[in-house]
Design a protein around this motif. Structure first.
Motif, PDB file in Angstrom:
ATOM      1  N   SER A   1      65.447 -10.581  24.064  1.00  7.38           N
ATOM      2  CA  SER A   1      65.999  -9.612  23.130  1.00  7.38           C
ATOM      3  C   SER A   1      66.428 -10.319  21.856  1.00  7.38           C
ATOM      4  O   SER A   1      66.991 -11.400  21.891  1.00  7.38           O
ATOM      5  CB  SER A   1      67.194  -8.912  23.765  1.00  7.38           C
ATOM      6  OG  SER A   1      67.971  -8.278  22.777  1.00  7.38           O
ATOM      7  N   LYS A   2      66.159  -9.689  20.743  1.00 12.29           N
ATOM      8  CA  LYS A   2      66.562 -10.280  19.470  1.00 12.29           C
ATOM      9  C   LYS A   2      68.034 -10.040  19.168  1.00 12.29           C
ATOM     10  O   LYS A   2      68.560 -10.465  18.161  1.00 12.29           O
ATOM     11  CB  LYS A   2      65.704  -9.708  18.341  1.00 12.29           C
ATOM     12  CG  LYS A   2      64.303 -10.263  18.299  1.00 12.29           C
ATOM     13  CD  LYS A   2      63.570  -9.853  17.030  1.00 12.29           C
ATOM     14  CE  LYS A   2      62.164 -10.435  17.029  1.00 12.29           C
ATOM     15  NZ  LYS A   2      61.353  -9.904  15.913  1.00 12.29           N
ATOM     16  N   LYS A   3      68.677  -9.308  20.085  1.00  9.30           N
ATOM     17  CA  LYS A   3      70.060  -8.911  19.792  1.00  9.30           C
ATOM     18  C   LYS A   3      71.072 -10.030  20.022  1.00  9.30           C
ATOM     19  O   LYS A   3      72.003 -10.197  19.270  1.00  9.30           O
ATOM     20  CB  LYS A   3      70.445  -7.693  20.641  1.00  9.30           C
ATOM     21  CG  LYS A   3      69.989  -6.386  20.044  1.00  9.30           C
ATOM     22  CD  LYS A   3      70.582  -5.215  20.828  1.00  9.30           C
ATOM     23  CE  LYS A   3      71.492  -4.360  19.978  1.00  9.30           C
ATOM     24  NZ  LYS A   3      72.171  -3.317  20.769  1.00  9.30           N
TER      25      LYS A   3
ATOM     26  N   THR B   1      68.604   0.414  21.484  1.00  8.31           N
ATOM     27  CA  THR B   1      68.071   1.071  20.288  1.00  8.31           C
ATOM     28  C   THR B   1      68.550   2.513  20.230  1.00  8.31           C
ATOM     29  O   THR B   1      68.430   3.252  21.204  1.00  8.31           O
ATOM     30  CB  THR B   1      66.531   1.068  20.323  1.00  8.31           C
ATOM     31  OG1 THR B   1      66.063  -0.262  20.510  1.00  8.31           O
ATOM     32  CG2 THR B   1      65.965   1.633  19.040  1.00  8.31           C
ATOM     33  N   SER B   2      69.099   2.907  19.092  1.00  7.64           N
ATOM     34  CA  SER B   2      69.559   4.284  18.945  1.00  7.64           C
ATOM     35  C   SER B   2      68.531   5.098  18.170  1.00  7.64           C
ATOM     36  O   SER B   2      67.706   4.559  17.449  1.00  7.64           O
ATOM     37  CB  SER B   2      70.902   4.330  18.213  1.00  7.64           C
ATOM     38  OG  SER B   2      70.726   4.011  16.849  1.00  7.64           O
ATOM     39  N   ILE B   3      68.615   6.401  18.356  1.00  4.90           N
ATOM     40  CA  ILE B   3      67.724   7.300  17.616  1.00  4.90           C
ATOM     41  C   ILE B   3      67.949   7.137  16.119  1.00  4.90           C
ATOM     42  O   ILE B   3      67.018   7.246  15.320  1.00  4.90           O
ATOM     43  CB  ILE B   3      67.962   8.757  18.062  1.00  4.90           C
ATOM     44  CG1 ILE B   3      67.496   8.920  19.523  1.00  4.90           C
ATOM     45  CG2 ILE B   3      67.221   9.738  17.163  1.00  4.90           C
ATOM     46  CD1 ILE B   3      67.495  10.348  19.997  1.00  4.90           C
ATOM     47  N   ARG B   4      69.182   6.842  15.751  1.00  8.23           N
ATOM     48  CA  ARG B   4      69.461   6.625  14.326  1.00  8.23           C
ATOM     49  C   ARG B   4      68.756   5.360  13.815  1.00  8.23           C
ATOM     50  O   ARG B   4      68.288   5.338  12.679  1.00  8.23           O
ATOM     51  CB  ARG B   4      70.969   6.540  14.105  1.00  8.23           C
ATOM     52  CG  ARG B   4      71.634   7.908  14.081  1.00  8.23           C
ATOM     53  CD  ARG B   4      73.150   7.819  14.174  1.00  8.23           C
ATOM     54  NE  ARG B   4      73.773   9.139  14.167  1.00  8.23           N
ATOM     55  CZ  ARG B   4      73.880   9.913  15.245  1.00  8.23           C
ATOM     56  NH1 ARG B   4      73.406   9.488  16.399  1.00  8.23           N
ATOM     57  NH2 ARG B   4      74.461  11.105  15.162  1.00  8.23           N
TER      58      ARG B   4
ATOM     59  N   LEU C   1      61.121  -1.351  18.046  1.00  6.47           N
ATOM     60  CA  LEU C   1      62.564  -1.515  18.251  1.00  6.47           C
ATOM     61  C   LEU C   1      62.926  -1.621  19.734  1.00  6.47           C
ATOM     62  O   LEU C   1      63.777  -2.429  20.109  1.00  6.47           O
ATOM     63  CB  LEU C   1      63.328  -0.358  17.595  1.00  6.47           C
ATOM     64  CG  LEU C   1      63.230  -0.295  16.070  1.00  6.47           C
ATOM     65  CD1 LEU C   1      64.053   0.853  15.510  1.00  6.47           C
ATOM     66  CD2 LEU C   1      63.693  -1.601  15.433  1.00  6.47           C
ATOM     67  N   PHE C   2      62.283  -0.830  20.575  1.00  6.94           N
ATOM     68  CA  PHE C   2      62.534  -0.937  22.021  1.00  6.94           C
ATOM     69  C   PHE C   2      62.192  -2.343  22.508  1.00  6.94           C
ATOM     70  O   PHE C   2      62.905  -2.923  23.335  1.00  6.94           O
ATOM     71  CB  PHE C   2      61.701   0.084  22.794  1.00  6.94           C
ATOM     72  CG  PHE C   2      62.175   1.502  22.661  1.00  6.94           C
ATOM     73  CD1 PHE C   2      63.430   1.788  22.137  1.00  6.94           C
ATOM     74  CD2 PHE C   2      61.371   2.569  23.050  1.00  6.94           C
ATOM     75  CE1 PHE C   2      63.879   3.096  22.006  1.00  6.94           C
ATOM     76  CE2 PHE C   2      61.807   3.880  22.926  1.00  6.94           C
ATOM     77  CZ  PHE C   2      63.056   4.139  22.407  1.00  6.94           C
ATOM     78  N   ALA C   3      61.069  -2.874  21.996  1.00  2.00           N
ATOM     79  CA  ALA C   3      60.655  -4.214  22.414  1.00  2.00           C
ATOM     80  C   ALA C   3      61.655  -5.262  21.950  1.00  2.00           C
ATOM     81  O   ALA C   3      61.948  -6.222  22.659  1.00  2.00           O
ATOM     82  CB  ALA C   3      59.273  -4.522  21.852  1.00  2.00           C
ATOM     83  N   GLU C   4      62.193  -5.056  20.757  1.00  2.00           N
ATOM     84  CA  GLU C   4      63.124  -6.044  20.196  1.00  2.00           C
ATOM     85  C   GLU C   4      64.501  -5.969  20.831  1.00  2.00           C
ATOM     86  O   GLU C   4      65.117  -6.990  21.146  1.00  2.00           O
ATOM     87  CB  GLU C   4      63.271  -5.816  18.688  1.00  2.00           C
ATOM     88  CG  GLU C   4      62.185  -6.457  17.846  1.00  2.00           C
ATOM     89  CD  GLU C   4      62.380  -6.134  16.377  1.00  2.00           C
ATOM     90  OE1 GLU C   4      61.438  -6.326  15.614  1.00  2.00           O
ATOM     91  OE2 GLU C   4      63.478  -5.677  15.995  1.00  2.00           O
ATOM     92  N   LYS C   5      64.984  -4.732  21.007  1.00  2.00           N
ATOM     93  CA  LYS C   5      66.390  -4.579  21.387  1.00  2.00           C
ATOM     94  C   LYS C   5      66.597  -3.813  22.686  1.00  2.00           C
ATOM     95  O   LYS C   5      67.741  -3.578  23.080  1.00  2.00           O
ATOM     96  CB  LYS C   5      67.152  -3.871  20.259  1.00  2.00           C
ATOM     97  CG  LYS C   5      66.879  -4.476  18.862  1.00  2.00           C
ATOM     98  CD  LYS C   5      67.879  -4.031  17.844  1.00  2.00           C
ATOM     99  CE  LYS C   5      67.690  -2.568  17.452  1.00  2.00           C
ATOM    100  NZ  LYS C   5      68.708  -2.113  16.477  1.00  2.00           N
TER     101      LYS C   5
ATOM    102  N   GLY D   1      54.377  -5.171  22.451  1.00  2.00           N
ATOM    103  CA  GLY D   1      55.548  -4.299  22.389  1.00  2.00           C
ATOM    104  C   GLY D   1      55.701  -3.456  23.633  1.00  2.00           C
ATOM    105  O   GLY D   1      56.697  -3.552  24.345  1.00  2.00           O
ATOM    106  N   ILE D   2      54.691  -2.655  23.919  1.00  2.00           N
ATOM    107  CA  ILE D   2      54.798  -1.725  25.036  1.00  2.00           C
ATOM    108  C   ILE D   2      54.894  -2.457  26.368  1.00  2.00           C
ATOM    109  O   ILE D   2      55.607  -2.011  27.278  1.00  2.00           O
ATOM    110  CB  ILE D   2      53.611  -0.732  25.047  1.00  2.00           C
ATOM    111  CG1 ILE D   2      53.817   0.361  26.113  1.00  2.00           C
ATOM    112  CG2 ILE D   2      52.289  -1.445  25.305  1.00  2.00           C
ATOM    113  CD1 ILE D   2      54.946   1.298  25.819  1.00  2.00           C
TER     114      ILE D   2
END
Lengths: 208, 208
Positions: free
Chosen positions: B111-113, A28-31, A19-23, A100-101
Motif C-alpha cells: 500500500s502506498k499509504k 479509498t473513499s468515493i470522494r 486508487l483501490f490498488a494503491e490504497k 491494478g485489478i
DNA sequence: AATAAAATTAAACAAACGTTTGAATTAAAC
DNA sequence: GTTTAATTCAAACGTTTGTTTAATTTTATT
C-alpha cells in the motif's frame, strides 16, 4: 452483470482501479475517486448503485476475457513444456498489464470482509487448474515430465513468485536499479518470466 | 520503540493483529478492537498514542526475534543444501505461526499509504538476502549448485509460493479437503514445505 | 490512612464516510 | 419546438471514524 459500460463509467472504473490498488478498497473513499475522476460524488451511486457494487463491476470489467485467451492456448499444437512456458508468459504479461485489478483481487480475496465478489473468480481458477492438469498429464505420458508432480502446488509457485515481486516493487526497484517503469516492466517480461519458466521446468523434469 | 509491553497492551495488540489480518488496517476500527478486547476505546490512544502508532508497535512486537533465529542457522555446520532446506523450513514455520502479522505486512507493504512503518522491515529483508547469498555461494564453490543463479529471485519464489497458498486458503481448503486448522497446518508443514524445498533444490542444481 | 500516580470510563469532538435528495441542466425522442 | 428521459450537481442525511476531555476508580507510594 453485463459488460456494456459507457465511456464515463469506464473512466470511473479506471480511476477506482488505480486508487483501490494503491490504497485498498477501505482506504479509498468515493470522494477520492470523484475528485481524481473529476465527477460528482453522486455519480458512483447513480451508475453502479454503491461502492461495493462498483468493485463487482470492476472485477467483471477486467477479468472477462481471460477465459478465452487460455482456451486458445490449449488448442495450439505445441509440446507440453512449450505450452507451460507460453502459459507462464501469458499469465505474467496479463497480470503485469492489469496489475491494478489483480492487486485488488489479491487483497480482497484474503479479506474476510468481501467474499461475495470473488465467487466468479474462483470458477476461473478451477478451470485454469484443469487446463494445467491436462498439459502436465500430456507431458508425463510422453516422458517429458516427472511422475510425482503435485499440480495443485504449481500455480502458487508461478503466481506467488510474480505477486511477491510485484508487491515488493519498491524493494526490487532499488535492489536492481530499475528506475523507470519501462525498465521494471522489461525486467518482469524478460528476467522474471524466464526465472519462473526455469523454476517450473526444473520442477517438472526433476526426478527425486 | 521499546519492547516492554504490559499484559494489557499485549492483549490489545493480539486482538488488533487478528482483526487487521482479517479485515485490513483501514477495514478495522478502534471500536472493533475495543469491543473484542473488552477495553474502553480510549485505551488505544492512551497506551499507543494513535491507531497508526499501534500498528508500528505491533510490527516491532512481532518481528523482533527473527534476526536472531537466522543468525543461529547460519552458524550451524551443515551442507549448503541442508542450510537452504532449514531456511525454508524456518521461514514457512515462522510465517505460518505468525500469519497474522505477515499478512498485515504483506498488505501494508504494497500500500502506498503507510511507507513509514516498514523501513525496519526492509532492513531485515536485506540482511536475509545477504545470508542467502552466502549459503548459495558456498554451494557453488563446492560444485553442489549451478553457476547461473539469480539469488535475488529465490526469496520471491519461496515466500511468494507460501503467501499465495496462504492468501487463497479457502480455495485450497476446499480443493484439498483440509477441513480443520490442524489438517491445514499439517499440510503446510509437510507437503507445502517439501514442495518449496523441492522447487528450490531443482532450481539450484538445474543446469540449463 | 493520606497522598500521588496510573488506569479506566462515558461522553463529546470535529472530520470523513457512503448514500440520498431534489432541483438544475443536458440530451433524446417525438 | 415541446415533451420526456437521462445526467449532473450542491447540499444534506445519518453513521462511523480517530481522538480528546474531564471526571472517576483503582493501584502504588509514602
Amino acid at each position: 452483470m453485463t459488460l456494456d459500460f459507457n465511456d464515463k463509467q469506464i473512466r470511473i472504473l479506471q480511476v477506482a482501479e488505480k486508487l483501490f490498488a494503491e490504497k485498498g478498497f477501505d482506504g479509498t473513499s468515493i470522494r477520492n475517486i470523484s475528485k481524481e475522476a473529476k465527477i460528482n460524488i453522486a455519480m458512483v451511486s447513480y451508475y453502479f448503485g454503491s461502492k461495493e457494487k462498483m468493485l463487482e463491476s470492476l472485477i467483471i470489467f477486467r477479468t472477462s476475457d481471460l477465459k478465452m485467451q487460455l482456451e486458445n492456448l490449449l488448442k495450439e499444437a505445441l509440446a507440453p513444456l512449450e505450452k507451460i512456458n507460453k502459459l507462464i508468459e501469458l499469465y505474467v504479461a496479463r497480470i503485469n498489464k492489469n496489475k491494478g485489478i489483480y492487486q485488488i483481487l489479491h487483497f480482497e480475496l484474503s479479506s474476510k470482509k468481501r467474499q461475495t465478489n470473488i465467487k466468479s473468480f474462483t470458477e476461473v481458477k478451477k478451470r485454469n487448474l484443469e487446463s494445467l492438469k491436462q498439459i502436465i498429464h500430456e507431458g508425463q505420458e510422453n516422458g517429458d515430465f516427472a511422475k510425482d508432480i503435485n499440480v495443485l502446488l504449481i500455480p502458487p509457485t508461478i503466481l506467488g513468485t510474480f505477486f511477491h515481486f510485484q508487491m515488493n516493487r519498491p524493494y526490487y526497484e532499488e535492489a536492481l536499479g530499475l528506475k523507470t517503469d519501462e525498465s521494471f516492466d522489461s525486467y518482469v517480461h524478460n528476467d522474471l518470466t524466464k526465472h519462473i519458466q526455469k523454476t517450473i521446468k526444473a520442477l517438472l523434469i526433476y526426478e527425486k
